[in-house]
Design an enzyme around this catalytic site. Structure first.
Site, PDB file in Angstrom:
ATOM      1  N   LYS A 186       0.852  -1.191   0.000  1.00  0.00           N
ATOM      2  CA  LYS A 186       0.000   0.000   0.000  1.00  0.00           C
ATOM      3  C   LYS A 186       0.887   1.240   0.000  1.00  0.00           C
ATOM      4  CE  LYS A 186      -2.101   2.673   3.027  1.00  0.00           C
ATOM      5  NZ  LYS A 186      -2.001   3.936   2.252  1.00  0.00           N
ATOM      6  N   GLY A 244       2.868   4.452  13.448  1.00  0.00           N
ATOM      7  CA  GLY A 244       3.622   3.246  13.792  1.00  0.00           C
ATOM      8  C   GLY A 244       3.101   2.601  15.073  1.00  0.00           C
ATOM      9  N   GLU A 261       9.608   1.679  10.733  1.00  0.00           N
ATOM     10  CA  GLU A 261      10.660   2.681  10.513  1.00  0.00           C
ATOM     11  C   GLU A 261       9.990   4.034  10.561  1.00  0.00           C
ATOM     12  OE1 GLU A 261      12.845   1.853   7.001  1.00  0.00           O
ATOM     13  OE2 GLU A 261      13.245  -0.175   7.625  1.00  0.00           O
ATOM     14  N   CYS A 295      13.049  11.449   6.595  1.00  0.00           N
ATOM     15  CA  CYS A 295      13.155  10.989   7.978  1.00  0.00           C
ATOM     16  C   CYS A 295      14.566  11.221   8.505  1.00  0.00           C
ATOM     17  CB  CYS A 295      12.799   9.517   8.053  1.00  0.00           C
ATOM     18  SG  CYS A 295      13.821   8.498   6.972  1.00  0.00           S
ATOM     19  N   GLU A 395       9.256  16.535  14.935  1.00  0.00           N
ATOM     20  CA  GLU A 395       9.671  16.364  13.545  1.00  0.00           C
ATOM     21  C   GLU A 395       8.805  17.284  12.680  1.00  0.00           C
ATOM     22  OE1 GLU A 395       8.547  12.774  11.423  1.00  0.00           O
ATOM     23  OE2 GLU A 395      10.582  12.636  10.652  1.00  0.00           O
TER      24      GLU A 395
HETATM   25  P1  NAD Z   1       2.048   8.356   7.754  1.00  0.00           P
HETATM   26  O1  NAD Z   1       2.347   7.652   9.010  1.00  0.00           O
HETATM   27  O2  NAD Z   1       0.964   9.372   7.758  1.00  0.00           O
HETATM   28  O3  NAD Z   1       1.644   7.336   6.601  1.00  0.00           O
HETATM   29  C1  NAD Z   1       2.506   6.300   6.170  1.00  0.00           C
HETATM   30  C2  NAD Z   1       1.673   5.203   5.549  1.00  0.00           C
HETATM   31  O4  NAD Z   1       0.854   4.629   6.566  1.00  0.00           O
HETATM   32  C3  NAD Z   1       0.719   5.693   4.457  1.00  0.00           C
HETATM   33  O5  NAD Z   1       0.648   4.711   3.457  1.00  0.00           O
HETATM   34  C4  NAD Z   1      -0.595   5.797   5.210  1.00  0.00           C
HETATM   35  O6  NAD Z   1      -1.733   5.677   4.380  1.00  0.00           O
HETATM   36  C5  NAD Z   1      -0.494   4.604   6.155  1.00  0.00           C
HETATM   37  N1  NAD Z   1      -1.342   4.684   7.344  1.00  0.00           N
HETATM   38  C6  NAD Z   1      -1.761   5.802   8.008  1.00  0.00           C
HETATM   39  N2  NAD Z   1      -2.558   5.446   9.046  1.00  0.00           N
HETATM   40  C7  NAD Z   1      -2.635   4.088   9.041  1.00  0.00           C
HETATM   41  C8  NAD Z   1      -3.303   3.127   9.863  1.00  0.00           C
HETATM   42  N3  NAD Z   1      -4.046   3.490  10.893  1.00  0.00           N
HETATM   43  N4  NAD Z   1      -3.146   1.822   9.576  1.00  0.00           N
HETATM   44  C9  NAD Z   1      -2.370   1.423   8.536  1.00  0.00           C
HETATM   45  N5  NAD Z   1      -1.734   2.285   7.708  1.00  0.00           N
HETATM   46  C10 NAD Z   1      -1.859   3.602   7.958  1.00  0.00           C
HETATM   47  O7  NAD Z   1       3.437   8.940   7.269  1.00  0.00           O
HETATM   48  P2  NAD Z   1       3.679   9.861   6.026  1.00  0.00           P
HETATM   49  O8  NAD Z   1       3.131  11.204   6.396  1.00  0.00           O
HETATM   50  O9  NAD Z   1       3.229   9.192   4.778  1.00  0.00           O
HETATM   51  O10 NAD Z   1       5.273   9.904   5.961  1.00  0.00           O
HETATM   52  C11 NAD Z   1       6.024  10.772   6.719  1.00  0.00           C
HETATM   53  C12 NAD Z   1       6.571  10.096   7.950  1.00  0.00           C
HETATM   54  O11 NAD Z   1       7.295   8.930   7.580  1.00  0.00           O
HETATM   55  C13 NAD Z   1       7.536  10.970   8.701  1.00  0.00           C
HETATM   56  O12 NAD Z   1       7.313  10.883  10.086  1.00  0.00           O
HETATM   57  C14 NAD Z   1       8.890  10.363   8.356  1.00  0.00           C
HETATM   58  O13 NAD Z   1       9.894  10.608   9.294  1.00  0.00           O
HETATM   59  C15 NAD Z   1       8.548   8.932   8.248  1.00  0.00           C
HETATM   60  N6  NAD Z   1       9.570   8.225   7.446  1.00  0.00           N
HETATM   61  C16 NAD Z   1      10.422   7.359   8.072  1.00  0.00           C
HETATM   62  C17 NAD Z   1      11.427   6.705   7.346  1.00  0.00           C
HETATM   63  C18 NAD Z   1      12.394   5.737   8.006  1.00  0.00           C
HETATM   64  O14 NAD Z   1      13.036   4.970   7.295  1.00  0.00           O
HETATM   65  N7  NAD Z   1      12.531   5.722   9.321  1.00  0.00           N
HETATM   66  C19 NAD Z   1      11.548   6.957   5.975  1.00  0.00           C
HETATM   67  C20 NAD Z   1      10.681   7.863   5.384  1.00  0.00           C
HETATM   68  C21 NAD Z   1       9.684   8.480   6.128  1.00  0.00           C
END
Ligand code: NAD
Length: 502
Positions: A186, A244, A261, A295, A395
Site C-alpha cells: 500500500k 507506527g 521505521e 526521515c 519532527e
Molecule cells: P504516515 O504515518 O501518515 O503514513 C505512512 C503510511 O501509513 C501511508 O501509506 C498511510 O496511508 C499509512 N497509514 C496511516 N494510518 C494508518 C493506519 N491506521 N493503519 C495502517 N496504515 C496507515 O506517514 P507519512 O506522512 O506518509 O510519511 C512521513 C513520515 O514517515 C515521517 O514521520 C517520516 O519521518 C517517516 N519516514 C520514516 C522513514 C524511516 O526509514 N525511518 C523513511 C521515510 C519516512
C-alpha cells in the site's frame, strides 16, 4: 505544471492491482483526488480499496504463495527476475520519475539522481544477496547434523510513506520477494502514480501474477484493513511515529511480525575543528534535499560556539540562494511541500518560533510570494537557545533547519540525546577521539561521520526510541522476511526409550 517539461500521460485513475490485473474503477467506490503540489491541479483519481478488496488482494497473494511457483522457485530463477525488474525500472525511469515528481513535488534532479537509481539498486542488491546468503550448520554433536533453513514468512503487508515513494517501497518489495514471499503493497494515498508503470513492468520481468499485489487508499481504511487481515503474516511499515504505534498494536492482535521505521529529529553536530566548508555543504544537503521531507534530515544543527557566528552567516547566505521553483525544472533545488496540510503544519512551527522568546528566525518562515499556487514554503532557518522548544523536539518534515550552539562534546551529546527520536546523527570533526566518543554515546541507529546521507544497504538501518522497532538492510531484511527452521538429523541409530512395551 509546465506541460512542455513532461512527456508522460498521467494515468487518469488509480485502482488496486490484484493477481496481475488492474481492478476496474467503480462509481460507487470512495474516491480521492491526486494533486500535483506545484499547482494544486487534480491530476488523477484514486479509487480506494476497502476491507473486502484488501482481503481479495491478500487471498491472491496467499494462493500464489501456497502454489510454490515463486516461494519455492530456485534462488537463481528469483535472482534473474529481480535483475530483470532492475533493468526495466532503469528503462522506464523517465516515466516513473516524472510521475513521482507529479505526486511529490520533489525536484526532478533529485528524483532522477537518487531515488529512481536507488529503486533499481534495491532489486539488484537483494538479487545479489540471496545468491550469496548461507545458513549455519551445527555439527559439534558427532551423532547429529543440525542446520537452519530460511523460509519465506508468507504474505507481507508493505505500507509506505509519500516522501520518497518508489525508493522506500521498492526496498520493501525487493526484500519481500527476494526471499520468496508474496506481498500486498500500500503506497501512500498521496503518491500512488509511479507505482502504475512499476506494477506493469513486474510481469514483463517474469514475476508470476499474484506475487506483488497493490491496494490504494487512506491509512485508516485500506491500511487498517491490512493490519487486521488474517491472511497477511507480517507488516513492514515506514511512516510517522503515531501511525507506527497504531499499526504495531493492531498487528499485535493477529500476531503479525512487525517492523516500524519511523520519524526523526536528527542532530548534525559540527565541532569547531571540523572541515568547515564540507560541513557547511553537507548541512545544507542534509536538511534541504527532498524539500526537507526526509526521515533522516539533519534538522537540528548543533554548532560549537567558536564557529557558530560564522556558520550561521554562511548558512543563511546559502539558503537565500537556494533555487525554489517548478520541480520539473532541472535547476530547481526546493519544490513545493506535499500537501496543503503539510504546508500548514510547517507554517505553524514558523509561527511558534516567531512567538517564542528562545528562538529567532534567521530567514524564511513564510509562503513565498512568487507562487500564487502550490504548496511552496520558504527554506527556513531558526536559531534556538532551548532544545526543549517544539522546533527542536518535534519532527517538522519540511525545509526548516534549527540551529543550536554548544560548548564542548559533553553538551553536544547531551543535546543530541535529549530527544524522543533516535534515527540518525551526523558528526563533523577532525579529532578522532571526539569522533569515537560521539559515535559510542549517541543514542541513534546510524552515525554518519564527516558525511551526509550514506545509506549502506548491507548494514542495518532503523531507529532507537520513537524512531522505530527493527531494522532493514541485508541480513536484517532477511530476518524480517524469513522464518528460521532448525532441522536435526541423526547420523546413526541410537536407542530410543520403548514406552508402553512390557
Ligand atoms: P504516515 O504515518 O501518515 O503514513 C505512512 C503510511 O501509513 C501511508 O501509506 C498511510 O496511508 C499509512 N497509514 C496511516 N494510518 C494508518 C493506519 N491506521 N493503519 C495502517 N496504515 C496507515 O506517514 P507519512 O506522512 O506518509 O510519511 C512521513 C513520515 O514517515 C515521517 O514521520 C517520516 O519521518 C517517516 N519516514 C520514516 C522513514 C524511516 O526509514 N525511518 C523513511 C521515510 C519516512
Amino acid at each position: 505544471m509546465d506541460k512542455k517539461k513532461t512527456k508522460i500521460n498521467t494515468p487518469q485513475t488509480v485502482t488496486s492491482y490484484i493477481n496481475g490485473e488492474w481492478v476496474e474503477p467503480k462509481k460507487s467506490t470512495h474516491q480521492l483526488p491526486i494533486i500535483h503540489p506545484a499547482n494544486e491541479a487534480e491530476v488523477s483519481i484514486l479509487y480506494e480499496a476497502d476491507a473486502k478488496e484488501v482481503k481479495t488482494a491478500a487471498k491472491a497473494a496467499k494462493k500464489t504463495f501456497e502454489s510454490g511457483l515463486w516461494s519455492k522457485a530456485s534462488v537463481d530463477d528469483r535472482k534473474a527476475v529481480l535483475l530483470a525488474i532492475r533493468d526495466l525500472i532503469l528503462e522506464n525511469q523517465e516515466e516513473i520519475a516524472e510521475l513521482e515528481v507529479m505526486n511529490t513535488g520533489v525536484p526532478i534532479a533529485q528524483v532522477c539522481g537518487r531515488q529512481i537509481p536507488r529503486s533499481a539498486m534495491n532489486f539488484e542488491f537483494f538479487a545479489e544477496f540471496i545468491s550469496q546468503a548461507s545458513s549455519p550448520v551445527f555439527d559439534q554433536n558427532p551423532d547429529y547434523i543440525t542446520y537452519v533453513r530460511r523460509e519465506p514468512v508468507g504474505v507481507a503487508g508493505l505500507i509506505a510513506p509519500w516522501n520518497a515513494p518508489m525508493a522506500l517501497a521498492t526496498m520493501k518489495v525487493a526484500g519481500a520477494i527476494a526471499f520468496g514471499n508474496s506481498c500486498v503493497l500500500k503506497p501512500s494515498e498521496l503518491t500512488p502514480l509511479g507505482f502504475i508503470p512499476f506494477m506493469n513492468l513486474l510481469s514483463k520481468a517474469g514475476l508470476p501474477d499474484g506475487v506483488v499485489n497493490m491496494v490504494n487508499g487512506r491509512g485508516g481504511v485500506t491500511g487498517a484493513a491490512m493490519t487486521q487481515e488474517e491472511d497477511i503474516d507480517l507488516i513492514a511499515f515506514t511512516g510517522g511515529t503515531e501511525t507506527g504505534r497504531l499499526i504495531a498494536s493492531e498487528a499485535g492482535k493477529t500476531l503479525k511480525k512487525t517492523v516500524t521505521e519511523l520519524g526523526g529529529k536528527s542532530a548534525n553536530i559540527i565541532f569547531s575543528d571540523a572541515d568547515f566548508e564540507r560541513a557547511l555543504d553537507a548541512a545544507l544537503v542534509a536538511i534541504f534535499s527532498n524539500n526537507g521531507q526526509q526521515c533522516l534530515a539533519g534538522s537540528r544543527i548543533l554548532v560549537e560556539k567558536p564557529i557558530a557566528k560564522e556558520f550561521k552567516k554562511r548558512f543563511v547566505e546559502r539558503v537565500h540562494n537556494l533555487k525554489i521553483g517548478d520541480p520539473y525544472d532541472k535547476n530547481t533545488e526546493i519544490g513545493p511541500l506535499i500537501s496543503r496540510n503539510q504546508n500548514e503544519r510547517v507554517a505553524s512551527f514558523a509561527d511558534a518560533a516567531e512567538q517564542s522568546k528562545n528562538t529567532n528566525i534567521l530567514c524564511g518562515g513564510k509562503r513565498p510570494k512568487a507562487f500564487e499556487k502550490g504548496y511552496y514554503f520558504e527554506p527556513t532557518v531558526v536559531e534556538s537557545s532551548d532544545n526543549q522548544s517544539a522546533i527542536c523536539q518535534e519532527e517538522i518534515f519540511g525545509p526548516f533547519a534549527t540551529i543550536l550552539e554548544f560548548e564542548g562534546i559533553e553538551e553536544a551529546l547531551q543535546i543530541t540525546n535529549d530527544s524522543k527520536f533516535g534515527l540518525v546523527s551526523y558528526v563533523w570533526s577532525t579529532d578522532v577521539r571526539k569522533i569515537m566518543k560521539a559515535q559510542a554515546d549517541i543514542r541513534a541507529g546510524v552515525v554518519w561521520v564527516n558525511t551526509p546521507l550514506m545509506r549502506e544497504l548491507r548494514a542495518p538501518f532503523g531507529g532507537y526510541k520513537n524512531s522505530g522497532i527493527g531494522r532493514d538492510g541485508g541480513e536484517w531484511s532477511r530476518n524480517l522476511f524469513t522464518e528460521e527452521k532448525t532441522v536435526s538429523i541423526p547420523l546413526k541409530d541410537f536407542p530410543i526409550a520403548k514406552l508402553g512395551e512390557r
